[in-house]
Motif scaffolding. Structure first.
Motif, short mmCIF file in Angstrom:
data_model
loop_
_atom_site.label_atom_id
_atom_site.label_comp_id
_atom_site.label_asym_id
_atom_site.label_seq_id
_atom_site.Cartn_x
_atom_site.Cartn_y
_atom_site.Cartn_z
N ASP A 210 0.84 -1.19 0.00
CA ASP A 210 0.00 0.00 0.00
C ASP A 210 0.88 1.25 0.00
OD1 ASP A 210 -1.67 2.19 0.71
OD2 ASP A 210 -3.04 0.86 1.78
N ILE A 211 0.73 2.12 -1.01
CA ILE A 211 1.53 3.35 -1.09
C ILE A 211 0.63 4.58 -1.04
CG2 ILE A 211 3.47 2.27 -2.28
CD1 ILE A 211 2.37 3.50 -4.89
N SER A 212 -0.60 4.43 -0.54
CA SER A 212 -1.56 5.53 -0.58
C SER A 212 -1.10 6.75 0.21
CB SER A 212 -2.92 5.05 -0.04
OG SER A 212 -2.79 4.53 1.27
N ASP A 213 -0.28 6.56 1.23
CA ASP A 213 0.17 7.70 2.04
C ASP A 213 1.23 8.54 1.34
OD1 ASP A 213 -1.55 7.02 4.08
OD2 ASP A 213 -0.04 5.92 5.24
N VAL A 214 1.90 7.98 0.33
CA VAL A 214 3.04 8.68 -0.26
C VAL A 214 2.93 8.87 -1.77
CG1 VAL A 214 4.73 8.15 1.53
CG2 VAL A 214 4.29 6.46 -0.26
N ALA A 215 2.11 8.08 -2.45
CA ALA A 215 2.02 8.18 -3.92
C ALA A 215 0.63 7.73 -4.36
CB ALA A 215 3.10 7.35 -4.59
N SER A 216 -0.38 8.49 -4.03
CA SER A 216 -1.74 8.08 -4.37
C SER A 216 -1.98 8.15 -5.87
CB SER A 216 -2.76 8.96 -3.63
OG SER A 216 -2.71 10.28 -4.13
N GLY A 217 -2.85 7.26 -6.35
CA GLY A 217 -3.16 7.22 -7.77
C GLY A 217 -1.97 6.88 -8.64
N PRO A 218 -1.26 5.75 -8.38
CA PRO A 218 -0.08 5.41 -9.20
C PRO A 218 -0.46 5.09 -10.63
CG PRO A 218 -0.66 3.60 -7.71
CD PRO A 218 -1.53 4.75 -7.34
N GLU A 219 0.12 5.83 -11.58
CA GLU A 219 -0.25 5.71 -12.99
C GLU A 219 0.94 5.40 -13.90
OE1 GLU A 219 -2.84 5.32 -14.53
OE2 GLU A 219 -4.50 6.61 -13.94
N GLY A 220 2.12 5.24 -13.36
CA GLY A 220 3.28 4.88 -14.17
C GLY A 220 4.34 4.26 -13.29
N ILE A 221 5.02 3.22 -13.80
CA ILE A 221 6.03 2.50 -13.02
C ILE A 221 7.27 2.33 -13.89
CG2 ILE A 221 6.55 0.39 -11.73
CD1 ILE A 221 3.46 -0.20 -11.85
N ALA A 222 8.44 2.68 -13.37
CA ALA A 222 9.69 2.46 -14.09
C ALA A 222 10.79 2.12 -13.09
CB ALA A 222 10.08 3.70 -14.90
N TYR A 223 11.68 1.21 -13.47
CA TYR A 223 12.78 0.79 -12.60
C TYR A 223 14.03 1.57 -12.98
CZ TYR A 223 9.75 -2.78 -10.77
OH TYR A 223 8.70 -3.42 -10.14
N ILE A 224 14.60 2.26 -12.00
CA ILE A 224 15.71 3.18 -12.22
C ILE A 224 17.00 2.40 -12.48
CG2 ILE A 224 17.15 4.92 -11.06
CD1 ILE A 224 14.56 5.79 -9.60
N PRO A 225 17.76 2.77 -13.51
CA PRO A 225 19.00 2.05 -13.80
C PRO A 225 19.95 2.04 -12.61
CG PRO A 225 18.40 3.49 -15.62
CD PRO A 225 17.47 3.83 -14.50
N ALA A 226 20.50 0.86 -12.33
CA ALA A 226 21.43 0.70 -11.21
C ALA A 226 22.64 1.61 -11.38
CB ALA A 226 21.87 -0.75 -11.11
N GLY A 227 23.10 2.18 -10.27
CA GLY A 227 24.28 3.04 -10.30
C GLY A 227 23.98 4.50 -10.55
N SER A 228 22.71 4.87 -10.70
CA SER A 228 22.36 6.28 -10.94
C SER A 228 22.64 7.13 -9.70
CB SER A 228 20.88 6.39 -11.32
OG SER A 228 20.61 5.73 -12.54
N ALA A 229 23.02 8.38 -9.93
CA ALA A 229 23.36 9.29 -8.83
C ALA A 229 22.18 9.45 -7.89
CB ALA A 229 23.76 10.65 -9.40
N ALA A 230 22.48 9.49 -6.58
CA ALA A 230 21.50 9.66 -5.50
C ALA A 230 20.63 8.44 -5.28
CB ALA A 230 20.63 10.89 -5.75
N PHE A 231 21.01 7.31 -5.91
CA PHE A 231 20.28 6.06 -5.72
C PHE A 231 21.27 4.96 -5.33
CE2 PHE A 231 17.58 8.51 -8.56
CZ PHE A 231 16.34 8.39 -7.94
N PRO A 232 21.68 4.92 -4.06
CA PRO A 232 22.66 3.92 -3.64
C PRO A 232 22.13 2.49 -3.69
CG PRO A 232 21.77 5.08 -1.74
CD PRO A 232 21.26 5.80 -2.95
N ASN A 233 20.81 2.32 -3.66
CA ASN A 233 20.19 1.00 -3.71
C ASN A 233 19.27 0.91 -4.92
OD1 ASN A 233 21.34 0.15 -1.15
ND2 ASN A 233 19.84 1.49 -0.17
N LEU A 234 18.98 -0.31 -5.37
CA LEU A 234 18.09 -0.50 -6.50
C LEU A 234 16.75 0.16 -6.21
CD1 LEU A 234 18.90 -4.23 -7.32
CD2 LEU A 234 19.58 -2.20 -8.63
#
Length: 393
Positions: A210-234
């Motif tokens: 459940d992500i209703s408290d932080v991202a209501s109405g999810p309408e798009g999903i994408a997985y961020i490429p590993a190693g991208s800046a400011a994303f130490p984890n997948l």
């Protein structure tokens, strides 16, 4: 636990979405603008409004780029209506950086896609999958161009669906199919198999977040490429229509977001819809349902390493039987070579079996010591690689 809504609630959800759209239009004309949050500006990310697409009917739906056709955008038009369709438009790119800079012509109807919403994806076998709002269905255009609508309520997805995505290789739950419920703001992992016609056959959802408290109405999903800046984890990005934001999360079990890790990346959006990672650059692109009906690009991500950059003819073809299995299964390679490697991963992405394939040797493999559930089988044969899903009873 939230459950699928009754007919009145589905109607109310539909009206709520249209009501939100009206409010977003008002905000837009009062100077409502989208902005990257300071954390990601500091990390070197940039936001570019690519504008609207000529002759693409509003409202915009989801969007995708096929890795083998990197200069063509597929995008939904007349989204959420019975007259909806999937359109193509040529992309223009910077000759050096390869970033998308605009559109090289007008939109052209590719196929009918009634009630298309935030999720659009072409499977490797050519099947076109798209989410359908507000009837809570998965639309499937098979390789022979026949159409199938698969109701999702029966598989545990609350009405009505918003988006879909496949978890990339190397992420927890790799190969899994993830849906979002727009109305309930819940993310689901739904197992599947593929029959000989290319149809995706679904099973009951095996995990939800459940992500209703932080991202209501999810309408798009994408997985961020590993190693991208400011994303130490997948991590993954979700277009939140209800909040007018793009929210990023760390990826947890089953390829689903970890709510406690949420961070807003873009704010001030009008009708955030759809999401994709550009296979050439790693840029994150999303569309807007209303708000001028535009496509927006965020640059600064690492180029994805898990994108299929090889032609389909270089994919290892194989079959598994029996599937489902009670423990033992066999492998049949379409084009056997002298040797290869079989690896089996559980839904969490952990490797539970790996051994060499030797033509003429034993082709039976044993998972009887593993718990029942969904597994992903990877075959490396020469320079080819392929994936299949295996269900252990």
């Amino acid at each position: 636990m939230k459950t699928a809504t009754h007919p009145f609630a589905k109607f109310s959800s539909f009206m709520m979405k249209k009501g939100l759209l009206a409010l977003f239009f008002l905000a837009y004309f009062q100077g409502h603008t989208q902005n990257l949050t300071p954390e990601f500006v500091t990390a070197g990310y940039t936001l570019t409004d690519l504008g609207s697409i000529d002759l693409l009917p509003s409202q915009y739906g989801g969007l995708t780029i096929r890795p083998e056709q990197p200069n063509t955008l597929y995008i939904g038009g007349s989204a959420n209506t019975s007259g909806g369709g999937l359109y193509t438009v040529a992309l223009t790119r910077d000759p050096e950086s390869k970033h998308i800079t605009g559109f090289g012509g007008s939109a052209v109807l590719y196929t009918e896609a009634p009630n298309n919403d935030g999720g659009i994806f072409f499977a490797q076998n050519g099947t076109l999958l798209f989410t359908r709002y507000s009837m809570n269905e998965l639309g499937q255009v098979l390789p022979n161009n026949s159409y199938i609508g698969t109701p999702l309520t029966a598989y545990g997805v609350a009405s009505s669906v918003g988006a879909l995505a496949f978890v990339p290789a190397g992420y927890p739950g790799a190969g899994g199919l993830v849906f979002s419920s727009y109305s309930a703001s819940i993310m689901y992992n739904v197992p599947y198999t593929i029959d000989i016609s290319g149809q995706y056959l679904l099973s009951n959802q095996i995990a939800e977040v459940d992500i209703s408290d932080v991202a209501s109405g999810p309408e798009g999903i994408a997985y961020i490429p590993a190693g991208s800046a400011a994303f130490p984890n997948l991590s993954m990005a979700i277009s939140s229509y209800g909040n007018g934001t793009v929210v990023v999360f760390e990826v947890g079990d089953y390829g689903l977001p970890v709510p406690s890790s949420s961070r807003e990346m873009v704010t001030g959006l009008t009708g955030a819809e759809g999401a994709l990672i550009d296979p050439l650059t790693g840029d994150f692109l999303f569309s807007t349902f209303g708000g001028g009906n535009k496509v927006i690009r965020i640059s600064g991500f690492t180029k994805p390493s898990s994108v299929n950059e090889k032609p389909l003819s270089n994919t290892a073809g194989f079959s598994l039987f029996p599937n489902p299995t009670e423990g033992y299964f066999k492998l049949d390679l379409v084009n056997p070579v002298t040797s290869g490697l079989i690896s089996v991963f559980n839904i969490h992405g952990a490797k539970v079996l790996e051994q060499e394939i030797v033509v003429g040797g034993s082709d039976e493999y044993d998972l009887s010591a593993q718990p029942a559930g969904l597994y992903f089988v990877r075959i490396k044969s020469g320079n080819s690689i392929g994936y299949q899903r295996l269900i252990l009873k």
